[in-house]
Design a protein around this motif. Sequence first.
Motif, PDB file in Angstrom:
ATOM      1  N   UNK A  24       0.620  -1.314   0.098  1.00 55.49           N
ATOM      2  CA  UNK A  24      -0.037  -0.155   0.073  1.00 55.49           C
ATOM      3  C   UNK A  24       0.893   1.205  -0.035  1.00 55.49           C
ATOM      4  N   UNK A  25       0.373   2.258  -0.760  1.00 53.60           N
ATOM      5  CA  UNK A  25       1.319   3.367  -0.961  1.00 53.60           C
ATOM      6  C   UNK A  25       0.406   4.605  -1.254  1.00 53.60           C
ATOM      7  N   UNK A  26       1.030   5.776  -1.151  1.00 56.85           N
ATOM      8  CA  UNK A  26       0.483   7.024  -1.583  1.00 56.85           C
ATOM      9  C   UNK A  26      -0.233   6.823  -2.882  1.00 56.85           C
ATOM     10  N   UNK A  27      -1.443   7.323  -3.108  1.00 58.19           N
ATOM     11  CA  UNK A  27      -1.978   7.383  -4.629  1.00 58.19           C
ATOM     12  C   UNK A  27      -1.034   8.116  -5.534  1.00 58.19           C
ATOM     13  N   UNK A  28      -0.906   7.442  -6.494  1.00 56.85           N
ATOM     14  CA  UNK A  28       0.221   8.253  -7.684  1.00 56.85           C
ATOM     15  C   UNK A  28      -0.691   8.712  -8.716  1.00 56.85           C
ATOM     16  N   UNK A  29      -0.405   9.870  -9.375  1.00 60.55           N
ATOM     17  CA  UNK A  29      -0.847  10.549 -10.740  1.00 60.55           C
ATOM     18  C   UNK A  29       0.298  10.525 -11.598  1.00 60.55           C
ATOM     19  N   UNK A  30       0.150   9.707 -12.733  1.00 58.50           N
ATOM     20  CA  UNK A  30       1.467   9.914 -13.511  1.00 58.50           C
ATOM     21  C   UNK A  30       0.875  10.773 -14.681  1.00 58.50           C
ATOM     22  N   UNK A  31       1.753  11.445 -15.248  1.00 60.68           N
ATOM     23  CA  UNK A  31       2.055  12.237 -16.246  1.00 60.68           C
ATOM     24  C   UNK A  31       2.631  12.062 -17.374  1.00 60.68           C
ATOM     25  N   UNK A  32       2.301  12.601 -18.750  1.00 61.35           N
ATOM     26  CA  UNK A  32       3.009  12.125 -19.950  1.00 61.35           C
ATOM     27  C   UNK A  32       4.472  12.968 -20.209  1.00 61.35           C
ATOM     28  N   UNK A  33       5.098  13.262 -18.953  1.00 61.86           N
ATOM     29  CA  UNK A  33       6.348  13.917 -19.091  1.00 61.86           C
ATOM     30  C   UNK A  33       7.051  13.693 -17.600  1.00 61.86           C
ATOM     31  N   UNK A  34       8.358  13.873 -17.746  1.00 58.54           N
ATOM     32  CA  UNK A  34       9.226  13.640 -16.762  1.00 58.54           C
ATOM     33  C   UNK A  34       9.774  15.038 -16.165  1.00 58.54           C
ATOM     34  N   UNK A  35       9.985  14.852 -14.856  1.00 59.71           N
ATOM     35  CA  UNK A  35      10.616  16.236 -14.291  1.00 59.71           C
ATOM     36  C   UNK A  35      12.023  15.567 -13.517  1.00 59.71           C
ATOM     37  N   UNK A  36      12.963  16.229 -13.757  1.00 55.71           N
ATOM     38  CA  UNK A  36      14.375  16.001 -13.000  1.00 55.71           C
ATOM     39  C   UNK A  36      14.958  17.227 -12.355  1.00 55.71           C
TER      40      UNK A  36
END
Length: 391
Positions: free
Chosen positions: A268-280
Motif C-alpha cells: 500500500x502506498x500514496x496514490x500516484x498520478x502519472x503524467x506524460x512527461x518527466x521532471x528532473x
Amino acid sequence: MRRFLSSPIALFTSLRLTVVLIVLSILLVVAATLDQVNLGLLAVQEKYLRAFIVFGRLPGTNIAVPLFPGGYLIGGLLLLNLIAAHVYRFRFSWRSAGVQLTHAGLILLLFGELLTGLWQRESLLQLREGETRRYMEDFQRNELVIIDTSGEKTDRVVSIPEALLVGRGAIQDPALPFQLRVTDYAPNAELQMRSQSPHAPPSPATAGVGPRIAVQRLKQVSKSDERRVPAAFVEITAAHSLGTWLVSPGLAEPQSFTHEGRTYQIGMRAKRYYVPYSVTLLQVTHDTYPGSDIPKNFASRVRVRSDDRRDDREVTIFMNNPLRYRGLTFYQHQMNKAEGFTGLQVVRNPSWVLPYVSSAMMGLGLAVQFGLHLIGFVRRRPAGNRRALAT
C-alpha cells in the motif's frame, strides 16, 4: 395553479432568502473556525464547507444527526437565489448595467468555488538532485497495488483505491489471476515490531512481515501537516490460500510472492498520478540573509521533458514563482539543502481563473453603477450649481 407556480418563484427570488442565506453562511464559517482547533483544517473543510449537511453525534453514541446546512447547500441555494432574481426581477437597461454585471460576477464566483471544490486536486512531487520522476503522490489518499514484476522491461501494476478496503470484502480484478479479500482495515494506525509490543494481540497475517509486526489503531488525522497511515490485512486466494498479508504505507517496501510461475509484489502506498512527461531535479538553492539563518530564498532548478519530445526545458521554481505546465501548477513547498532534497506542491485546478474574472466583473460593475449614479446626480443639479462645481 398560478399560485403553486408563483410561490416557488417568489421564494427563490426573495431578498429575505438572500439575507437568511448570508446569515447562515456567516454562522457556518464561525462554527467551522472554532471547530478547527479540535479537528484541523482538512476535517473542517470536509465536515462544514464541502458538505450539504453538517452532522453531529449524540453524546455517548455513534448516531449521526443533522445539525446545520453545509457549505454546498447554502452556496447552492444562494447561487439559485441570485440566478432566479437575475432572471425574474431585473430587466436589462443601461441604467442597471452595473448591477447586472456585479450580480453576474457574484454568480460566477459561487459557481467557480463549486468547481474548485469538485475538481481541485493537490499532490506532492518529491525529488533529490539528479532524480527523475513522472508521477506525483497524494498523501491524503492511498492505494493498494499488486505489481507483476515478471516482465523483462516493464512491471504491470494493478491499483485498487483505498475506499474499496473499507468494506472488508472480496475484491476481484480481471487483470489478476487470484482474488483479494480484506479481513481487517484500520484508517490510521501505528506499526511496531512485536519485540517492542509484547502484549499485542496475535496478528491476522500469516505471510510476509505481518506476523512480526503489531498494529495499533489510532485516531483519524485531521491536520494538514500530518499524514494518515492506514493498515489492512489482505488474504490472497486462488485454488488455495496464498496467505494473509499486512499492507500499509508504513512498511518500507512491498512484499513478494509467487503464483503460477510469476512473481508479484503487494503493498500500500500514496496514490500516484502519472503524467506524460518527466521532471528532473538539477539543483536546489537555499539562500539566507548574511550573518543569520533567516531564509532568503528557496529555489529548485528542474528539467521538464515531454514524452512527445516537443518540450525539453529548464525552469527555476521559487517562492511566488511557480511553474505552470499542462494544467498543473508546481509550487516550492519543502527544501533540504544538505540532502539535496526538494518537495514541490502540485495543484490541479481547472477553474483557477474564474475568481479573477468574477472579481474583475464585480469591480467593474460597481464602478459602472457608481459612475452612472454620479452622472445622473450631476445632471439633476441646477445649471448654476453645476457651473459652481466646475469652477
